[in-house]
Scaffold this active site. Structure first.
Site, PDB file in Angstrom:
ATOM      1  N   SER A   1       1.015  -1.258   0.005  1.00 57.28           N
ATOM      2  CA  SER A   1      -0.179  -0.207  -0.192  1.00 57.28           C
ATOM      3  C   SER A   1       0.949   1.296  -0.189  1.00 57.28           C
ATOM      4  O   SER A   1       0.236   2.016   0.305  1.00 57.28           O
ATOM      5  CB  SER A   1      -1.040  -0.100   1.294  1.00 57.28           C
ATOM      6  OG  SER A   1      -1.843  -0.974   0.787  1.00 57.28           O
ATOM      7  N   CYS A   2       2.556   1.423  -0.440  1.00 59.51           N
ATOM      8  CA  CYS A   2       2.915   2.237  -0.437  1.00 59.51           C
ATOM      9  C   CYS A   2       3.710   2.535  -2.095  1.00 59.51           C
ATOM     10  O   CYS A   2       4.585   3.193  -2.121  1.00 59.51           O
ATOM     11  CB  CYS A   2       3.657   2.593   1.143  1.00 59.51           C
ATOM     12  SG  CYS A   2       4.861   0.909   0.948  1.00 59.51           S
ATOM     13  N   GLY A   3       4.159   1.559  -2.552  1.00 59.13           N
ATOM     14  CA  GLY A   3       4.881   1.520  -3.558  1.00 59.13           C
ATOM     15  C   GLY A   3       5.894   0.861  -3.094  1.00 59.13           C
ATOM     16  O   GLY A   3       6.725   0.728  -2.207  1.00 59.13           O
TER      17      GLY A   3
END
Length: 284
Positions: A114-116
């Protein structure tokens, strides 16, 4: 299939008075997304629009761009040891001829975080994977009046049916350039809400969303900016702050990024050429 809301007993304290009552809560359950039968990602989501969520997720990953690239999306029977269907596992089958990306451990870590990835690698990945370029020219015919943008948060909130009952859901909505609500989805995760609206647009053959505005509750993270760019959405507006990497991505791709959209005020972080701004003397 899980429900969108559930009831739980709660002890309520008001002005020193203690009472018990049932409370309506947002449901949260895991969804495993498989691609061609192989596990790809797991996300915690509010049940509902699961097929659209999976499709939208694959748009943001650069796998899908057209409805005809999907053969089918199904819930996986026998997802548990006893063979029952939990409705928490979906499998996306691509149409013949559509390339299946290499699903590696590194890719799974990327998609479930969820943050890349970080910094320049993230920007490069989005730029190279995006199917549709956002027109970054100052001469683009796409123009919006700031007053139209200012009206979107209230319209978004008015459309949040489950939020009114629970107070615990994020929302993402697509609006036309004149402020008409095109679609809205709610989810416990704001990234899931965006995937749901993008996935529904994919299923309806509407990508790229080159004449749409994406409005989100909360902040504008890099991940949300990425999802907007990958869906060909030229404007992302949020009621709260953007992250520094979201601003960098917007500047590099030509995305119009608006934050702190509250009342008649807003901050424009990138892509101001799409806004019909009155000439003013900058201060501060």
């Amino acid at each position: 299939m899980g429900r969108v809301t559930e009831r739980r007993r709660v002890i309520r304290i008001r002005d020193g008075v203690v009472s018990t009552r049932p409370d309506t809560l947002v449901a949260e359950e895991p969804l495993e997304i498989r691609l061609g039968g192989k596990p790809l990602a797991i996300t915690m989501r509010t049940p509902g629009d699961d097929f659209a969520l999976a499709a939208g997720f694959l748009v943001s990953e650069g796998v899908l761009g057209r409805a005809d690239e999907v053969a089918n999306i199904v819930y996986c029977a026998g997802a548990t040891d006893d063979g029952s269907n939990t409705y928490n596992v979906v499998d996306v089958r691509l149409a013949a001829g559509v390339p299946v990306p290499d699903i590696t451990l590194a890719r799974n870590v990327y998609t479930t975080s969820s943050c890349g990835l970080c910094g320049k690698a993230s920007l490069d990945a989005v730029r190279t994977q995006a199917r549709w370029a956002l027109d970054a020219s100052p001469d683009t015919p796409f123009r919006m009046v700031p007053a139209t943008l200012a009206a979107l948060p209230d319209r978004l909130r008015a459309a949040q049916r489950v939020f009114e009952r629970t107070g615990g859901l994020h929302a993402a909505a697509l609006f036309s350039t004149d402020g008409e609500l095109l679609d809205v989805r709610e989810d416990v995760g704001r990234h899931n809400a965006v995937d749901k609206v993008v996935g529904r647009a994919l299923q309806q053959g509407l990508l790229p969303l080159s004449s749409a505005v994406l409005m989100v509750s909360g902040r504008a993270s890099f991940e949300l900016a990425q999802k907007a760019v990958m869906a060909g959405i030229p404007v992302l507006a949020a009621v709260s702050a953007p992250s520094s990497l979201a601003v960098d991505l917007a500047a590099e791709t030509g995305l119009t990024l608006v934050g702190f959209l509250r009342g008649s005020s807003m901050n424009v972080y990138a892509g101001e050429h799409r806004l019909a701004l009155h000439e003013a003397t900058a201060t501060g």
